[in-house]
Design a protein around this motif. Structure first.
Motif, PDB file in Angstrom:
ATOM      1  N   ARG A 144       0.834  -1.201   0.000  1.00 43.82           N
ATOM      2  CA  ARG A 144       0.000   0.000   0.000  1.00 43.82           C
ATOM      3  C   ARG A 144       0.875   1.262   0.000  1.00 43.82           C
ATOM      4  O   ARG A 144       0.627   2.200  -0.752  1.00 43.82           O
ATOM      5  CB  ARG A 144      -0.927  -0.023   1.219  1.00 43.82           C
ATOM      6  N   VAL A 145       1.931   1.251   0.813  1.00 44.03           N
ATOM      7  CA  VAL A 145       2.834   2.401   0.873  1.00 44.03           C
ATOM      8  C   VAL A 145       3.522   2.593  -0.477  1.00 44.03           C
ATOM      9  O   VAL A 145       3.630   3.717  -0.981  1.00 44.03           O
ATOM     10  CB  VAL A 145       3.863   2.220   2.009  1.00 44.03           C
ATOM     11  N   HIS A 146       3.985   1.503  -1.092  1.00 45.83           N
ATOM     12  CA  HIS A 146       4.656   1.610  -2.391  1.00 45.83           C
ATOM     13  C   HIS A 146       3.706   2.103  -3.484  1.00 45.83           C
ATOM     14  O   HIS A 146       4.115   2.879  -4.362  1.00 45.83           O
ATOM     15  CB  HIS A 146       5.286   0.272  -2.794  1.00 45.83           C
ATOM     16  N   ARG A 147       2.453   1.666  -3.443  1.00 48.21           N
ATOM     17  CA  ARG A 147       1.473   2.162  -4.419  1.00 48.21           C
ATOM     18  C   ARG A 147       1.274   3.661  -4.258  1.00 48.21           C
ATOM     19  O   ARG A 147       1.197   4.408  -5.248  1.00 48.21           O
ATOM     20  CB  ARG A 147       0.137   1.442  -4.248  1.00 48.21           C
ATOM     21  N   GLN A 148       1.188   4.132  -3.014  1.00 49.00           N
ATOM     22  CA  GLN A 148       1.010   5.570  -2.773  1.00 49.00           C
ATOM     23  C   GLN A 148       2.228   6.360  -3.236  1.00 49.00           C
ATOM     24  O   GLN A 148       2.097   7.420  -3.846  1.00 49.00           O
ATOM     25  CB  GLN A 148       0.751   5.822  -1.288  1.00 49.00           C
TER      26      GLN A 148
END
Length: 115
Positions: A80-84
């Protein structure tokens, strides 16, 4: 079509095994939850053995799935952090391309849009 055939080839033997297991183990079994009084338990249930086996399998699948899901939380959070971060970088890149195109007065490079 092939997928349906493969499902049929997997589900048919599985159904036959479950039916045979159910028929062979249909005798009632008493499960006692009172460890102190074995002759006259306070809490007991009498069910066919196949229901107890299926319930134990179901509980095992649910507990195992829950444990796996909880243990993978770290990886879901990282994804999720990498997608953001990727979305922010894409936005900054688009803004930079727009500014460069405006400064040059030419159409510039096309802005990539995520579909």
């Amino acid at each position: 079509m092939i997928r349906r055939l493969v499902q049929f080839l997997i589900y048919l033997p599985l159904a036959v095994i479950l039916i045979v297991l159910s028929v062979a183990n249909r005798h009632p079994v008493t499960i006692s939850l009172d460890p102190f009084n074995g002759t006259d338990p306070a809490v007991s249930v009498t069910l066919p053995l196949f229901l107890i086996i299926f319930a134990a399998l179901l509980v095992g699948v649910v507990v195992g799935g829950t444990a796996a899901w909880l243990s993978q939380g770290k990886w879901r959070r990282r994804a999720r952090v990498h997608r953001q971060e990727a979305a922010r970088a894409r936005y900054r890149l688009d803004e930079t391309r727009r500014k460069q195109a405006d400064e040059a007065g030419a159409p510039g490079l096309p802005v990539l849009r995520r579909t």
